[in-house]
Design an enzyme around this catalytic site. Structure first.
Site, PDB file in Angstrom:
ATOM      1  N   SER A  84     -36.682  24.345  24.323  1.00 46.16           N
ATOM      2  CA  SER A  84     -37.401  23.184  23.720  1.00 46.16           C
ATOM      3  C   SER A  84     -38.796  22.760  24.438  1.00 46.16           C
ATOM      4  CB  SER A  84     -36.792  21.754  24.054  1.00 46.16           C
ATOM      5  OG  SER A  84     -37.006  20.930  23.211  1.00 46.16           O
ATOM      6  N   HIS A 234     -29.085  21.236  19.283  1.00 44.03           N
ATOM      7  CA  HIS A 234     -30.663  21.199  20.161  1.00 44.03           C
ATOM      8  C   HIS A 234     -30.270  22.000  21.599  1.00 44.03           C
ATOM      9  CE1 HIS A 234     -34.536  21.455  21.066  1.00 44.03           C
ATOM     10  NE2 HIS A 234     -34.524  20.507  22.043  1.00 44.03           N
TER      11      HIS A 234
END
Length: 255
Positions: A84, A234
């Site tokens: 990320s 995620h």
């Protein structure tokens, strides 16, 4: 500035960078597994964990932080893994200092600007009155009114730490991360391409990288390949650690 880190194992260096609101501890379990073949460094990025609180937060700055960290530890080439926000730092670094990267692994992020999505979390964290919190359970109860996902709350509350004189504070530099949130959403700025081996790993249930992003990935990372982890969102490393471990291990071992 000296970034906080932990290191495990021996062998070629593997540096791991966490995401927004994360810390190096998010990757400790996997780091210890890779330590069988690599010297693994898990690093708190600026304004996170136990690393210094600075008055600015951007990918060029975090890439410079990483360069200084490597040089201070006598590393002039390393394998680099980022998730990320950490993935964008890794991409920024690889396109500014390509000779310092052996292999690049980016987990569930693309080199593009994102529209946001953390605003509710940022507001909830800022509205939590740490002066009146008696324990983590109370903090969780207050956050639950605005953040329904228990796992997300537990992830965020890892940033909560006790003061020696009593009460609580955030490990992260919440005011600066709030102010510079738009910079965290921004695309990287590439000085040049990184032509080395590059693996993008996405969670199949995540919307951070879609099929139409592949040309974008290969624009600055011409050797990039994209692989998906089934039933992962995620936070691939937390949801499917075994699958991620195997993908990364195989990629690093390839000649």
């Amino acid at each position: 500035m000296q970034l906080n880190y932990k290191t495990f194992g021996q062998g070629p260096p593997l540096l791991i960078l966490h995401g927004l609101f994360g810390t190096l501890d998010n990757w400790q379990t996997l780091a210890k597994r890779w330590a069988g073949h690599y010297t693994v460094f898990i690093i708190d990025q600026r304004n996170h964990g136990r690393s210094p609180h600075m008055d600015a937060h951007s990918y060029p700055l975090m890439a410079e932080d990483l360069k200084a960290f490597m040089e201070a530890n006598w590393m002039y080439e390393a394998n680099l893994l980022g998730h990320s926000m950490g993935g964008k730092t890794a991409m920024q670094f690889a396109t500014h200092f390509p000779d310092m990267v052996n292999k690049l692994i980016v987990v569930d992020i693309a080199p593009k600007k994102y529209p946001g999505g953390h605003e509710t979390i940022v507001e909830a964290l800022n509205d939590l009155n740490l002066a009146t919190i008696e324990d983590r359970k109370q903090a969780d109860s207050i956050l639950a009114e605005r953040i329904a996902d228990f796992g997300v709350r537990q992830f965020l509350l890892k940033n909560l730490t006790r003061n020696k004189e009593g009460g609580y504070r955030w490990k992260m530099n919440l005011p600066i991360l709030t102010r510079d949130y738009e910079a965290i959403l921004e695309n990287i700025t590439a000085d040049e391409n990184f032509d080395g081996p590059t693996l993008f790993i996405r969670g199949a249930a995540s919307n951070y990288i879609d099929d139409t992003d592949l040309p974008l990935l290969q624009k600055n990372f011409p050797a990039a390949e994209l692989k998906s982890v089934a039933d992962a969102g995620h936070w691939v490393h937390a949801q499917k650690p075994e699958e991620l471990f195997q993908l990364v291990s195989t990629f690093l071992e390839e000649q």
